[in-house]
Design an enzyme around this catalytic site. Structure first.
Site, mmCIF file in Angstrom:
data_model
loop_
_atom_site.group_PDB
_atom_site.id
_atom_site.type_symbol
_atom_site.label_atom_id
_atom_site.label_comp_id
_atom_site.label_asym_id
_atom_site.label_seq_id
_atom_site.Cartn_x
_atom_site.Cartn_y
_atom_site.Cartn_z
ATOM 1 N N LYS A 1 0.775 -1.248 0.011
ATOM 2 C CA LYS A 1 0.018 0.042 -0.071
ATOM 3 C C LYS A 1 0.917 1.268 0.121
ATOM 4 C CE LYS A 1 -3.710 -2.386 2.839
ATOM 5 N NZ LYS A 1 -4.166 -2.337 3.885
ATOM 6 N N VAL A 2 2.065 1.222 0.760
ATOM 7 C CA VAL A 2 2.760 2.311 0.903
ATOM 8 C C VAL A 2 4.301 2.063 0.587
ATOM 9 C CG1 VAL A 2 3.646 4.165 2.801
ATOM 10 C CG2 VAL A 2 1.204 3.388 2.710
#
Ligand SMILES: NC(=O)c1ccc[n+]([C@@H]2O[C@H](COP(=O)([O-])OP(=O)(O)OC[C@H]3O[C@@H](n4cnc5c(N)ncnc54)[C@H](O)[C@@H]3O)[C@@H](O)[C@H]2O)c1
Length: 351
Positions: A302-303
């Site tokens: 996600k990041v």
């Protein structure tokens, strides 16, 4: 001693902080050379500034906790009005009970954390830590939400809409009835910054919508939270590179992070969020979402690693510093407006 009156109790306003008036750059630069959360905050402020300076980066701000009632509402409004945010994911309390509420002309008051809560109850005063709210005014907020649902029903018939679409109607309502009040939903409406509230019924909106649905049993407005997720995913696909500034944790943090995975599920290759900052009081030991680190989010795809930073501190202290630093650095001056709300209006027109 005689009990104070409601008027006595509701007289000292919570005054929002104006980041434009506080050039904190030297302070934050000095903090960056210290240790612990001062250094983390210094780095977080620089990462937020990097997001704004990166012309390809769209910025998503997440809001959990009681931020708008606590004097941070003006910070978010200034961010919207100065192109420092392109989309917002928030809790209903922030957007409806606290911001829209003030957009209707109501206020939050400085109270006492040691107050006699039974006495407050007798006066119909609600307490958030050291802040007081007139519950009679909150009821007006609830019924205004029902009224907006009634108007949407009358205009377009029974249907389910995203919270984003409903909140845009709230912005239009404030623009029509209270055009001179300062309000996040109003500024976002004018600047075409979409606001998503994935758990929309968990606040004053819920009371209004329950009232609306019970009074229109054969056809009413409903909230489609999957539509919120789809729209935010579409926004991510359109935006490409993104940065997250997360204030608090909770549902908004997960929702905004998950759009990368949703894009993948739809068969698109999209970048992870390139930049990420979280300001939170939660730590990671309980394994829950609010304190999970942004490095951990990398394992979920996600990041991105590199330009991510957690700051462990309470947001009324940390956000003004981070936001004022980026405001006075001024990278926002050269940013293009995204006006992402228009993306969904175009879609609606094409349907
Ligand atoms: N907060 C309210 O007064 C209120 C009122 C009505 C409804 N609700 C609803 O309750 C649900 C949860 O709300 P919530 O976001 O208040 O609680 P939350 O506990 O879900 O907040 C999430 C996390 O954010 C972090 N956080 C919260 N405030 C912070 C701060 N000031 N500084 C740093 N970190 C902070 C904490 O780690 C917290 O665990 C939402 O759906 C909301 O609409 C809340």
């Amino acid at each position: 001693m005689a009990e104070p009156t409601k008027k006595d109790l509701l007289k000292d306003l919570v005054v929002g902080i104006d980041i434009k008036q506080h050039d904190v750059r030297p302070l934050v630069d000095a903090m960056a050379n210290m240790a612990f959360q001062a250094r983390n905050l210094g780095r977080a402020a620089k990462i937020y500034d990097m997001m704004l300076a990166d012309k390809d980066c769209s910025v998503i701000v997440c809001m959990a906790g009681s931020l708008c009632s606590a004097g941070l509402r003006d910070v978010f409004i200034d961010m919207v009005e100065n192109r420092m945010v392109d989309a917002i994911v928030a809790t209903g309390a922030n957007i409806v009970d606290q911001d829209f509420f003030e957009g209707l002309g109501f206020k939050h008051y400085r109270g006492d954390v040691r107050a006699d809560d039974g006495m407050l109850r007798r006066h119909a005063i609600d307490r958030i830590y050291d802040t007081y709210i007139d519950e009679d005014q909150l009821r007006v907020c609830d019924s205004t939400m029902a009224k907006i649902a009634d108007e949407m029903l009358a205009a377009g018939g029974p249907r389910a809409v995203s919270s984003r679409e409903f909140i845009r109607e709230m912005g239009a309502y404030v623009a029509k009835h209270h055009p001179t009040t300062r309000s996040l939903v109003l500024s976002a409406y004018r600047m075409d910054v979409p606001i998503f509230v994935p758990a929309f019924s968990d606040c004053s909106a819920g009371f209004g919508l329950v009232y609306h649905q019970v009074h229109h049993p054969d056809g009413h407005m409903a909230i489609d939270s999957a539509a919120d997720f789809r729209e935010l995913t579409e926004l991510k696909l359109r935006a490409g590179r993104t940065g997250l500034l997360m204030v608090g944790g909770g549902v908004p943090k997960n929702f905004a992070q998950d759009v990368v995975v949703a894009a993948e599920v739809l068969g698109h290759e999209t970048e992870m969020h390139k930049y990420a900052v979280q300001l939170t009081v939660a730590d990671e030991r309980d394994g829950a979402l609010s304190g999970s680190t942004l490095r951990e989010a990398n394992s979920w795809g996600k990041v991105d690693l590199g330009d991510e930073q957690m700051v462990f501190g309470e947001a009324t202290v940390t956000l003004p510093l981070v936001a004022a630093y980026a405001y006075h650095r001024g990278a926002w001056r050269a940013r293009e407006e995204r006006r992402f709300a228009k993306l969904f209006e175009k879609e609606a027109a094409e349907k």
